[in-house]
Design a protein around this motif. Structure first.
Motif, PDB file in Angstrom:
ATOM      1  N   THR A   4      19.968   2.724  -1.471  1.00 46.07           N
ATOM      2  CA  THR A   4      18.791   1.850  -1.460  1.00 46.07           C
ATOM      3  C   THR A   4      19.156   0.445  -1.018  1.00 46.07           C
ATOM      4  OG1 THR A   4      17.700   3.161  -3.169  1.00 46.07           O
ATOM      5  CG2 THR A   4      16.929   0.903  -2.876  1.00 46.07           C
ATOM      6  N   GLY A   5      20.225  -0.096  -1.548  1.00 47.98           N
ATOM      7  CA  GLY A   5      20.649  -1.440  -1.157  1.00 47.98           C
ATOM      8  C   GLY A   5      20.969  -1.530   0.322  1.00 47.98           C
ATOM      9  N   ARG A   6      21.716  -0.558   0.817  1.00 51.32           N
ATOM     10  CA  ARG A   6      22.045  -0.549   2.257  1.00 51.32           C
ATOM     11  C   ARG A   6      20.787  -0.412   3.106  1.00 51.32           C
ATOM     12  NH1 ARG A   6      26.059   2.918   0.364  1.00 51.32           N
ATOM     13  NH2 ARG A   6      24.934   4.719   1.193  1.00 51.32           N
ATOM     14  N   ASN A   7      19.879   0.487   2.694  1.00 49.62           N
ATOM     15  CA  ASN A   7      18.658   0.702   3.467  1.00 49.62           C
ATOM     16  C   ASN A   7      17.762  -0.539   3.476  1.00 49.62           C
ATOM     17  OD1 ASN A   7      19.597   3.306   3.775  1.00 49.62           O
ATOM     18  ND2 ASN A   7      18.110   4.215   2.379  1.00 49.62           N
ATOM     19  N   LEU A   8      17.656  -1.201   2.339  1.00 43.59           N
ATOM     20  CA  LEU A   8      16.854  -2.429   2.283  1.00 43.59           C
ATOM     21  C   LEU A   8      17.444  -3.495   3.196  1.00 43.59           C
ATOM     22  CD1 LEU A   8      16.153  -2.565  -1.550  1.00 43.59           C
ATOM     23  CD2 LEU A   8      14.408  -2.304   0.236  1.00 43.59           C
ATOM     24  N   ARG A   9      18.761  -3.663   3.120  1.00 39.69           N
ATOM     25  CA  ARG A   9      19.437  -4.676   3.943  1.00 39.69           C
ATOM     26  C   ARG A   9      19.354  -4.345   5.434  1.00 39.69           C
ATOM     27  NH1 ARG A   9      25.432  -4.239   3.250  1.00 39.69           N
ATOM     28  NH2 ARG A   9      24.965  -2.493   4.626  1.00 39.69           N
ATOM     29  N   ASP A  10      19.687  -3.114   5.779  1.00 40.05           N
ATOM     30  CA  ASP A  10      19.796  -2.748   7.192  1.00 40.05           C
ATOM     31  C   ASP A  10      18.443  -2.461   7.837  1.00 40.05           C
ATOM     32  OD1 ASP A  10      22.511  -2.999   6.730  1.00 40.05           O
ATOM     33  OD2 ASP A  10      22.863  -0.830   6.630  1.00 40.05           O
ATOM     34  N   GLY A  11      17.562  -1.803   7.108  1.00 42.44           N
ATOM     35  CA  GLY A  11      16.260  -1.440   7.669  1.00 42.44           C
ATOM     36  C   GLY A  11      15.231  -2.554   7.589  1.00 42.44           C
ATOM     37  N   ARG A  12      15.422  -3.449   6.640  1.00 48.20           N
ATOM     38  CA  ARG A  12      14.562  -4.624   6.457  1.00 48.20           C
ATOM     39  C   ARG A  12      13.086  -4.300   6.215  1.00 48.20           C
ATOM     40  NH1 ARG A  12      16.593  -9.749   7.806  1.00 48.20           N
ATOM     41  NH2 ARG A  12      14.443 -10.265   8.224  1.00 48.20           N
ATOM     42  N   ARG A  13      12.831  -3.101   5.692  1.00 46.08           N
ATOM     43  CA  ARG A  13      11.462  -2.767   5.297  1.00 46.08           C
ATOM     44  C   ARG A  13      11.495  -1.699   4.216  1.00 46.08           C
ATOM     45  NH1 ARG A  13       8.743   0.801  10.048  1.00 46.08           N
ATOM     46  NH2 ARG A  13      10.408   2.328  10.190  1.00 46.08           N
ATOM     47  N   ALA A  14      10.398  -1.625   3.474  1.00 47.19           N
ATOM     48  CA  ALA A  14      10.302  -0.658   2.387  1.00 47.19           C
ATOM     49  C   ALA A  14       8.833  -0.367   2.118  1.00 47.19           C
ATOM     50  CB  ALA A  14      10.950  -1.206   1.115  1.00 47.19           C
ATOM     51  N   ARG A  15       8.600   0.754   1.486  1.00 47.64           N
ATOM     52  CA  ARG A  15       7.272   1.061   0.943  1.00 47.64           C
ATOM     53  C   ARG A  15       7.443   1.129  -0.565  1.00 47.64           C
ATOM     54  NH1 ARG A  15       2.910   5.306   3.001  1.00 47.64           N
ATOM     55  NH2 ARG A  15       2.266   3.418   4.094  1.00 47.64           N
ATOM     56  N   LEU A  16       6.584   0.415  -1.269  1.00 46.70           N
ATOM     57  CA  LEU A  16       6.610   0.362  -2.719  1.00 46.70           C
ATOM     58  C   LEU A  16       5.358   1.039  -3.255  1.00 46.70           C
ATOM     59  CD1 LEU A  16       7.630  -3.390  -3.094  1.00 46.70           C
ATOM     60  CD2 LEU A  16       9.115  -1.410  -2.779  1.00 46.70           C
ATOM     61  N   ALA A  17       5.474   1.706  -4.408  1.00 49.70           N
ATOM     62  CA  ALA A  17       4.334   2.394  -4.995  1.00 49.70           C
ATOM     63  C   ALA A  17       4.429   2.338  -6.508  1.00 49.70           C
ATOM     64  CB  ALA A  17       4.287   3.844  -4.526  1.00 49.70           C
ATOM     65  N   PHE A  18       3.254   2.261  -7.138  1.00 44.99           N
ATOM     66  CA  PHE A  18       3.181   2.364  -8.587  1.00 44.99           C
ATOM     67  C   PHE A  18       2.879   3.802  -8.957  1.00 44.99           C
ATOM     68  CE2 PHE A  18       2.421  -2.145  -7.842  1.00 44.99           C
ATOM     69  CZ  PHE A  18       3.395  -2.660  -8.664  1.00 44.99           C
ATOM     70  N   GLY A  19       3.318   4.203 -10.142  1.00 41.18           N
ATOM     71  CA  GLY A  19       3.405   5.563 -10.599  1.00 41.18           C
ATOM     72  C   GLY A  19       2.272   6.544 -10.496  1.00 41.18           C
ATOM     73  N   ASP A  20       1.113   6.267 -10.971  1.00 42.21           N
ATOM     74  CA  ASP A  20       0.065   7.251 -11.194  1.00 42.21           C
ATOM     75  C   ASP A  20      -0.708   7.602  -9.920  1.00 42.21           C
ATOM     76  OD1 ASP A  20      -2.284   8.610 -12.037  1.00 42.21           O
ATOM     77  OD2 ASP A  20      -2.150   7.649 -13.983  1.00 42.21           O
ATOM     78  N   THR A  21      -0.874   8.889  -9.664  1.00 43.38           N
ATOM     79  CA  THR A  21      -1.619   9.325  -8.479  1.00 43.38           C
ATOM     80  C   THR A  21      -3.124   9.140  -8.646  1.00 43.38           C
ATOM     81  OG1 THR A  21      -1.730  11.608  -9.276  1.00 43.38           O
ATOM     82  CG2 THR A  21       0.137  11.007  -7.832  1.00 43.38           C
ATOM     83  N   GLN A  22      -3.580   8.796  -9.829  1.00 42.80           N
ATOM     84  CA  GLN A  22      -5.000   8.518 -10.048  1.00 42.80           C
ATOM     85  C   GLN A  22      -5.310   7.026  -9.982  1.00 42.80           C
ATOM     86  OE1 GLN A  22      -7.426  10.948 -10.185  1.00 42.80           O
ATOM     87  NE2 GLN A  22      -5.621  12.088  -9.535  1.00 42.80           N
ATOM     88  N   ASP A  23      -4.289   6.222  -9.746  1.00 42.00           N
ATOM     89  CA  ASP A  23      -4.468   4.768  -9.599  1.00 42.00           C
ATOM     90  C   ASP A  23      -3.383   4.289  -8.634  1.00 42.00           C
ATOM     91  OD1 ASP A  23      -5.243   2.145  -9.855  1.00 42.00           O
ATOM     92  OD2 ASP A  23      -4.599   1.934 -11.936  1.00 42.00           O
ATOM     93  N   VAL A  24      -3.592   4.564  -7.351  1.00 42.11           N
ATOM     94  CA  VAL A  24      -2.569   4.369  -6.328  1.00 42.11           C
ATOM     95  C   VAL A  24      -2.555   2.927  -5.828  1.00 42.11           C
ATOM     96  CG1 VAL A  24      -1.795   5.080  -4.035  1.00 42.11           C
ATOM     97  CG2 VAL A  24      -2.764   6.773  -5.611  1.00 42.11           C
TER      98      VAL A  24
END
Length: 152
Positions: free
Chosen positions: A62-82
């Protein structure tokens, strides 16, 4: 949450997203390496009103991917409140991270990565796109931010 409730308007969805950013402590972080291999982990975060601050080791995927790719998708847990947040990433070493960001992260999580025996980096994730919905009936209008600007 009842699926029969009326769809929230964009202003309500934005308020709900901002409230979650203020109260949640964990967020799912999706990244990929240069070959496209995906990685998904949950990390603690702090929200400063403009960006999410994460911390993890640069020696893990994760650290390498964040540094090298410079992008991410973040999500909160529940599929009923996306809530999905696509963001651009900046990497900071423990000595480079803004003091206010490190203090907010420490206050929020109870852990200061700068004081850990392992070497951690901080990652600033600036949202460029935000989507939020509760059930299929809220799919229309789910895009709340595009190109880094709130659309409402």
């Amino acid at each position: 949450m009842k699926i029969t409730e009326e769809p929230r308007d964009a202003a309500r969805r934005k308020r709900d997203v901002l409230a979650r950013l203020g109260r949640e402590r964990d967020v799912w972080v999706a990244t990929a390496d240069v070959g496209g291999l995906p990685c998904l982990v949950a990390l603690w975060f702090a929200w400063d009103g403009e960006s999410l601050w994460l911390s993890t080791r640069l020696t893990n995927p994760t650290g390498r991917n964040l540094r090298d790719g410079r992008r991410a998708r973040l999500a909160f847990g529940d599929t009923q409140d996306v809530v999905l947040i696509d963001g651009e990433v900046e990497t900071y070493g423990a000595a480079e991270v803004p003091a206010a960001a490190a203090a907010a992260f420490t206050q929020r999580t109870g852990w200061d990565p700068r004081r850990d025996s392992a070497t951690y980096a901080f990652f600033r994730v600036r949202p460029v796109a935000v989507q939020a919905w509760r059930g299929e009936h809220e799919l229309p209008g789910r895009h709340l931010m595009r190109a880094g600007a709130w659309v409402i």
